[in-house]
Write a protein that holds these residues in place. Structure first.
Motif, mmCIF file in Angstrom:
data_model
loop_
_atom_site.group_PDB
_atom_site.id
_atom_site.type_symbol
_atom_site.label_atom_id
_atom_site.label_comp_id
_atom_site.label_asym_id
_atom_site.label_seq_id
_atom_site.Cartn_x
_atom_site.Cartn_y
_atom_site.Cartn_z
ATOM 1 N N PHE A 135 0.694 -4.957 -9.646
ATOM 2 C CA PHE A 135 0.712 -3.497 -9.719
ATOM 3 C C PHE A 135 -0.714 -2.970 -9.796
ATOM 4 O O PHE A 135 -1.469 -3.320 -10.694
ATOM 5 N N LYS A 136 -1.075 -2.111 -8.851
ATOM 6 C CA LYS A 136 -2.416 -1.538 -8.795
ATOM 7 C C LYS A 136 -2.354 -0.081 -9.232
ATOM 8 O O LYS A 136 -1.632 0.721 -8.615
ATOM 9 N N ILE A 188 -2.839 3.798 -9.568
ATOM 10 C CA ILE A 188 -3.183 4.802 -8.569
ATOM 11 C C ILE A 188 -4.134 5.814 -9.205
ATOM 12 O O ILE A 188 -3.795 6.458 -10.199
ATOM 13 N N GLU A 231 4.986 3.146 -4.304
ATOM 14 C CA GLU A 231 4.581 3.794 -5.548
ATOM 15 C C GLU A 231 5.715 3.715 -6.565
ATOM 16 O O GLU A 231 6.853 4.079 -6.283
ATOM 17 N N ASP A 251 0.814 -1.215 0.000
ATOM 18 C CA ASP A 251 0.000 0.000 0.000
ATOM 19 C C ASP A 251 0.849 1.268 0.000
ATOM 20 O O ASP A 251 0.308 2.387 0.028
ATOM 21 N N GLN A 252 2.182 1.114 -0.041
ATOM 22 C CA GLN A 252 3.083 2.261 0.061
ATOM 23 C C GLN A 252 4.094 2.373 -1.082
ATOM 24 O O GLN A 252 4.685 3.431 -1.280
ATOM 25 N N ARG A 279 6.907 -1.592 -13.695
ATOM 26 C CA ARG A 279 5.879 -2.558 -14.098
ATOM 27 C C ARG A 279 6.324 -3.338 -15.335
ATOM 28 O O ARG A 279 6.197 -4.573 -15.387
ATOM 29 N N LYS A 290 -3.283 9.402 -10.850
ATOM 30 C CA LYS A 290 -1.853 9.456 -11.170
ATOM 31 C C LYS A 290 -1.565 8.527 -12.346
ATOM 32 O O LYS A 290 -1.132 7.394 -12.144
ATOM 33 N N LYS A 295 1.301 5.644 -12.744
ATOM 34 C CA LYS A 295 1.816 5.331 -11.418
ATOM 35 C C LYS A 295 1.037 4.152 -10.822
ATOM 36 O O LYS A 295 -0.174 4.023 -11.021
ATOM 37 N N TYR A 296 1.761 3.309 -10.087
ATOM 38 C CA TYR A 296 1.174 2.090 -9.549
ATOM 39 C C TYR A 296 1.659 1.858 -8.124
ATOM 40 O O TYR A 296 2.734 2.322 -7.734
ATOM 41 N N LEU A 297 0.860 1.096 -7.362
ATOM 42 C CA LEU A 297 1.316 0.551 -6.093
ATOM 43 C C LEU A 297 1.774 -0.875 -6.348
ATOM 44 O O LEU A 297 0.997 -1.711 -6.842
ATOM 45 N N ARG A 346 12.036 5.625 2.108
ATOM 46 C CA ARG A 346 10.914 6.211 1.374
ATOM 47 C C ARG A 346 10.136 7.187 2.265
ATOM 48 O O ARG A 346 9.675 8.219 1.806
#
Length: 250
Positions: free
Chosen positions: A187-188, A190, A169, A166-167, A175, A193, A196-198, A235
């Motif tokens: 990769f989820k 965001i 990014e 969850d952190q 990816r 954004k 950009k992925y989590l 981070r």
């Protein structure tokens, strides 16, 4: 010193493991315990006073069979044998292995993924530093191959404290680096954004390990960024200390 004993079912009795936290040392902020007290920063490359780092390492070594081999980690894929490599200057590598009782493998992290390895008979152990670059480049596969070359049998692994899903990014480049290797989609996107992925580094490492034949994979329950009371996080804080993950044959 405060540390975590990895939950590792089936670990041979003759193998020692430890994952340090930021607690129990002598370093002041920003290398402290996050609550105004002193911290156990083990990194001598992050701006902390050398005498503080030296004392923290003395505190750590009080519970170990020998001084660990401290690596110069470069987000690469090199693996060294702690029984044969010269400890000074610090070898440039991101993983180490041992088949010799009393020799300690250690890697430092502050969000990157530490992975500890052991074979079923407790005759070969290893520790690897797997940030996304090293993970994508093959540091875990190289470590596994080095262990097998040293005579290791069936392997198991434990994934230590790292940046959680969850952190973490990341951008499209990260990816794509894993997509090209056939990794599952960890990769989820965001919202708000684009590009950009989590990323779930634990899921990516588990895929790499299992593809390389390591079916017993434990750990992966921590998030360094979300737990400032226990862990250093680059981070989260930028200037910060380093914790360590260690394994040795007793």
């Amino acid at each position: 010193m405060s540390g975590l004993i990895p939950h590792w079912p089936g670990l041979p009795d003759n193998v020692g493991v430890l994952s340090t936290t930021r607690l129990g040392g002598v370093s002041p902020a920003p290398y402290g315990d996050g609550a105004g007290g002193a911290g156990l920063n083990l990194g001598n490359h992050v701006g902390d006073q050398p005498e503080n780092v030296a004392q923290n390492r003395v505190i750590l070594c009080a519970g170990l069979p020998s001084e660990p081999v401290w690596l110069s980690q470069v987000h690469g894929t090199a693996v060294v044998n702690v029984a044969t490599v010269a400890p000074q200057p610090a070898p440039e590598a991101d993983a180490s292995l041992s088949t010799t009782p009393g020799k300690v493998c250690l890697i430092m992290t502050a969000d990157c993924l530490p992975v500890l390895f052991c074979d079923a008979e407790g005759k070969t152990v290893a520790a690897a530093h797997a940030g996304w670059r090293g993970l994508a480049a093959g540091v875990l596969q190289n470590t596994i191959q080095a262990m097998r070359d040293a005579g290791a049998g069936e392997l198991a692994a434990w994934m230590g404290p790292a940046i959680g899903p969850d952190q973490f990014e990341v951008g499209e480049d990260v990816r794509l680096a894993f997509q090209q290797q056939g990794a599952p989609d960890a990769f989820k996107p965001i919202e708000g954004k684009p590009g950009k992925y989590l990323a779930d580094i634990y899921a990516l490492a588990r895929y790499v390990l299992q593809k390389a034949g390591v079916q017993q994979v434990h750990g992966g329950e921590y998030c360094t960024v979300s737990d400032p009371g226990q862990f250093y996080s680059y981070r989260r804080d930028g200037v910060t200390g380093r914790q360590a993950s260690l394994i040795w044959i007793k």
